[in-house]
Design an enzyme around this catalytic site. Structure first.
Site, PDB file in Angstrom:
ATOM      1  N   GLU A  27       0.963  -1.142   0.059  1.00 25.64           N
ATOM      2  CA  GLU A  27       0.182  -0.237  -0.351  1.00 25.64           C
ATOM      3  C   GLU A  27       0.616   1.547   0.084  1.00 25.64           C
ATOM      4  OE1 GLU A  27      -3.356   0.161   2.132  1.00 25.64           O
ATOM      5  OE2 GLU A  27      -2.795   1.791   3.427  1.00 25.64           O
ATOM      6  N   HIS A 224      -1.677  -5.894  15.880  1.00 29.90           N
ATOM      7  CA  HIS A 224      -0.824  -5.778  14.874  1.00 29.90           C
ATOM      8  C   HIS A 224      -1.644  -5.244  13.468  1.00 29.90           C
ATOM      9  CE1 HIS A 224      -0.600  -8.265  11.633  1.00 29.90           C
ATOM     10  NE2 HIS A 224      -1.284  -9.234  12.536  1.00 29.90           N
TER      11      HIS A 224
END
Length: 301
Positions: A27, A224
């Site tokens: 990303e 996470h």
């Protein structure tokens, strides 16, 4: 490496430098908010700076290591007369032959995952440099942090006032060591270990910092990711991939995916609100917000 099966090595041999499917992604992001200036400066983050976040791991090799050692552990459970509340908690004593073999194979798989992300990072840097007719060096592209999750690590932690060596399992979690800890890279030691928390394709991600509270309350661990709200099957029933791509592109997020079915599995509505997850994490004191990252483009495996 000797504890990794031939089948695992065969599965992994052609996968170094590949992204994989599921929730793995590359990303392109931009820093749009800084919350903690000292930590942001230590990490090299500032508003308007571009980042590339990569989520991938040990691919088929790691999956096969898990499959192989589940069978080994199931035998060890009976051999060592271990009573488990759930059979999926397969295990063996750390000092046993099975425990030592598994840890060696898992470490090899973790190293494969790090090497895989290194190659993916190299390819990403090269693509950016080529697009901008420059070089990674001239552009100042550098690695902020690389860390694995879904692993077990031998670590020392304070337990009831005594420092003890523990085997810390993190599943869906990551290390969040606090300021001053000697195990944190020297460049980041004064502010704490970076904690990367990706959101979904349509929302922001976060960079957090580990805290002293995490060291006392959660064995130096934090979340996470946002965590799933819908299973992959339910997400595919609720969302059409083509419609999702149009929606994301209308919001200024470029998308590339192997298939529309894979894209639908990772739809934003399949995940919890990452901003709320990060807020709760910060309120609990186990990590603090450093910067928010807005997605510009995403590639799914």
């Amino acid at each position: 490496p000797a504890e990794v099966s031939r089948k695992a090595k065969e599965r992994g041999k052609d996968q170094l430098g590949t992204l994989g499917s599921g929730n793995h992604f590359v990303e392109v992001q931009v820093v749009d908010t800084v919350y903690h200036r000292p930590a942001a400066e230590a990490y090299g983050l500032e508003e308007g700076k571009l980042l590339i976040m990569i989520h991938s791991g040990s691919r088929g090799l790691g999956h096969q290591v898990c499959t192989d050692y589940l069978a080994v552990m199931n035998q060890a459970i009976a051999r060592h007369a271990i009573d488990l509340p759930d059979r999926q908690l397969a295990c063996a004593p750390a000092a046993s032959a099975e425990g030592r073999s598994y840890f060696a194979a898992m470490a090899a798989a973790a190293n494969f995952g790090w090497a895989n992300r290194y190659f993916l990072g190299h390819l990403a840097r090269a693509a950016v440099a080529r697009a901008l007719d420059s070089t990674p060096q001239r552009l100042g592209i550098r690695l902020l942090y690389d860390l694995g999750h879904n692993i077990v690590k031998p670590e020392e932690h304070l337990v009831a006032g005594d420092m003890k060596k523990l085997w810390v399992h993190r599943k869906g979690a990551t290390r969040a060591f606090g300021p001053g800890d000697r195990r944190v890279n020297a460049a980041y030691r004064s502010v704490g270990q970076p904690v990367l928390v990706p959101g979904d394709m349509g929302s922001q991600s976060y960079v957090l910092a580990g805290t002293a509270t995490a060291m006392t309350d959660t064995f130096g661990s934090s979340c996470h990711g946002a965590g799933r709200r819908l299973s992959r099957t339910a997400a595919k029933r609720a969302v059409r991939g083509e419609e999702l791509r149009r929606r994301l592109e209308a919001g200024g997020i470029a998308v590339r995916a192997r298939s529309m079915s894979d894209l639908a599995e990772e739809a934003p509505e399949a995940y919890k609100d990452v901003s709320r997850v990060v807020e709760v994490t910060e309120q609990a004191g186990i990590s603090r917000r450093v910067a928010r990252l807005r997605p510009l483009g995403v590639m799914k495996g």
